[in-house]
Design a protein around this motif. Sequence first.
Motif, PDB file in Angstrom:
ATOM      1  N   GLY A 100      60.263  65.248  48.180  1.00 45.75           N
ATOM      2  CA  GLY A 100      60.107  64.855  46.786  1.00 45.75           C
ATOM      3  C   GLY A 100      61.408  64.274  46.238  1.00 45.75           C
ATOM      4  N   THR A 105      62.598  67.867  41.833  1.00 43.95           N
ATOM      5  CA  THR A 105      62.340  69.149  42.488  1.00 43.95           C
ATOM      6  C   THR A 105      63.271  70.230  41.967  1.00 43.95           C
ATOM      7  N   THR A 161      56.271  62.661  43.698  1.00 41.63           N
ATOM      8  CA  THR A 161      55.488  63.887  43.877  1.00 41.63           C
ATOM      9  C   THR A 161      54.291  63.644  44.788  1.00 41.63           C
TER      10      THR A 161
END
Length: 195
Positions: A100, A105, A161
């Motif tokens: 990600g 994150t 994502t």
Amino acid sequence: MSDKTTRDHIVEAADQLFYRRGYEHTSFSDIADAVQISRGNFYYHFKSKDEILDAVIEARLANTRKMLEQWEIEGKQPVDRIRSFIGILIANRADIKRYGCPVGTLCTELAKLNHPSQGEANRLFTLFRTWLRRQFELLGRKTNADALALHLLARSQGIATLASAFHDEKFIKQEVRHLYDWLRSRTKSATRKTG
């Protein structure tokens, strides 16, 4: 090796481990092992994992500022600079596909943990938002520059994502092309308004 160099190595290793494993799942031992130093030497530089996290966030902020400054130098026009921002999805696609976005994150994990450093980590997004807003203002989009900056940040986070969830590099490339098209349409409408 000087203390500063050892400290820098610790921060770099922690940064990578926090990104790949997550802050919560990275231990002092993991970081010490990655740097190949004794725990005693490790504790000389950092007394807690939170101290390391603060150093990692500061390093990421400094690196992001340098990157934005480089884009300012390399990009003759605001649209070129914004394209550089979009292009990091392609440049970092292998890591994004696996882990990600490093900013997204970390911010998400710290929010879930209700960690005191959450606000500091969010400064990374604020840095991008402010910089993008300025680029859109320079494009003549003063009235909605912040909305455009947030839209681009949201789109890039969504792409990162989903690319990570589906491990799909083709998706990243396709979405980056869409973002470039979106940017072109914003540039044309700005040119029509000012021209």
